[in-house]
Scaffold this motif. Sequence first.
Motif, PDB file in Angstrom:
ATOM      1  N   ASP A 132     -11.915   9.006  -0.705  1.00  0.00           N
ATOM      2  CA  ASP A 132     -12.036   8.164  -1.898  1.00  0.00           C
ATOM      3  C   ASP A 132     -10.768   7.360  -2.220  1.00  0.00           C
ATOM      4  OD1 ASP A 132     -10.446  10.267  -2.672  1.00  0.00           O
ATOM      5  OD2 ASP A 132     -11.608  10.770  -4.469  1.00  0.00           O
ATOM      6  N   CYS A 133      -9.743   7.451  -1.384  1.00  0.00           N
ATOM      7  CA  CYS A 133      -8.523   6.688  -1.674  1.00  0.00           C
ATOM      8  C   CYS A 133      -8.635   5.268  -1.096  1.00  0.00           C
ATOM      9  CB  CYS A 133      -7.292   7.392  -1.119  1.00  0.00           C
ATOM     10  SG  CYS A 133      -7.018   7.137   0.631  1.00  0.00           S
ATOM     11  N   ARG A 134      -7.865   4.379  -1.653  1.00  0.00           N
ATOM     12  CA  ARG A 134      -7.805   3.008  -1.143  1.00  0.00           C
ATOM     13  C   ARG A 134      -7.028   3.021   0.168  1.00  0.00           C
ATOM     14  NH1 ARG A 134      -4.218  -1.388  -1.611  1.00  0.00           N
ATOM     15  NH2 ARG A 134      -2.752  -0.106  -2.779  1.00  0.00           N
ATOM     16  N   TRP A 143       0.861  -1.171   0.000  1.00  0.00           N
ATOM     17  CA  TRP A 143       0.000   0.000   0.000  1.00  0.00           C
ATOM     18  C   TRP A 143       0.897   1.220   0.000  1.00  0.00           C
ATOM     19  CZ3 TRP A 143      -0.629   4.236   3.190  1.00  0.00           C
ATOM     20  CH2 TRP A 143      -1.753   5.017   2.941  1.00  0.00           C
ATOM     21  N   ARG A 196     -10.876   9.720   5.383  1.00  0.00           N
ATOM     22  CA  ARG A 196     -10.674   8.376   5.903  1.00  0.00           C
ATOM     23  C   ARG A 196      -9.542   8.495   6.925  1.00  0.00           C
ATOM     24  NH1 ARG A 196     -12.333   3.857   3.329  1.00  0.00           N
ATOM     25  NH2 ARG A 196     -12.536   5.044   1.413  1.00  0.00           N
ATOM     26  N   ARG A 218      -5.048  -2.171   5.014  1.00  0.00           N
ATOM     27  CA  ARG A 218      -5.913  -3.121   5.710  1.00  0.00           C
ATOM     28  C   ARG A 218      -5.533  -3.228   7.181  1.00  0.00           C
ATOM     29  NH1 ARG A 218      -5.874  -7.996   1.425  1.00  0.00           N
ATOM     30  NH2 ARG A 218      -7.797  -8.655   2.396  1.00  0.00           N
TER      31      ARG A 218
END
Length: 105
Positions: A83-85, A3, A47, A88
């Motif tokens: 809106d970003c990934r 990531w 986020r 985890r």
Amino acid sequence: IDWSFAPIVPAVTARSRWRGLRPRSRGRGLLLWGRAVHGRGMAEPLRVVSLAPDGVVRCIRVLLPGDRLAFPAPGWLLELPADCRAPRPGQRLTAQPILRSWPAP
């Protein structure tokens, strides 16, 4: 799983912590030490990734404009555009700073 996200700006002063990414993230991230963040003055959701002191992702939440998020234990908080990934939970993140000094917790 890899990531990455750039640019991430460290909040090293009280003013930069208070200002955060407002009013819009403009594709940037913000890294700060603490256990709570606010969305006052934001025009878009963020986020928020809570990291343990060793960089392991604890949890990920969405911060709406005007709201406040608090986490049970202090650690690194990574604010990202909604809106970003996101990474985890359980994943260990490392930073490759481009600054001469990196903020200590």
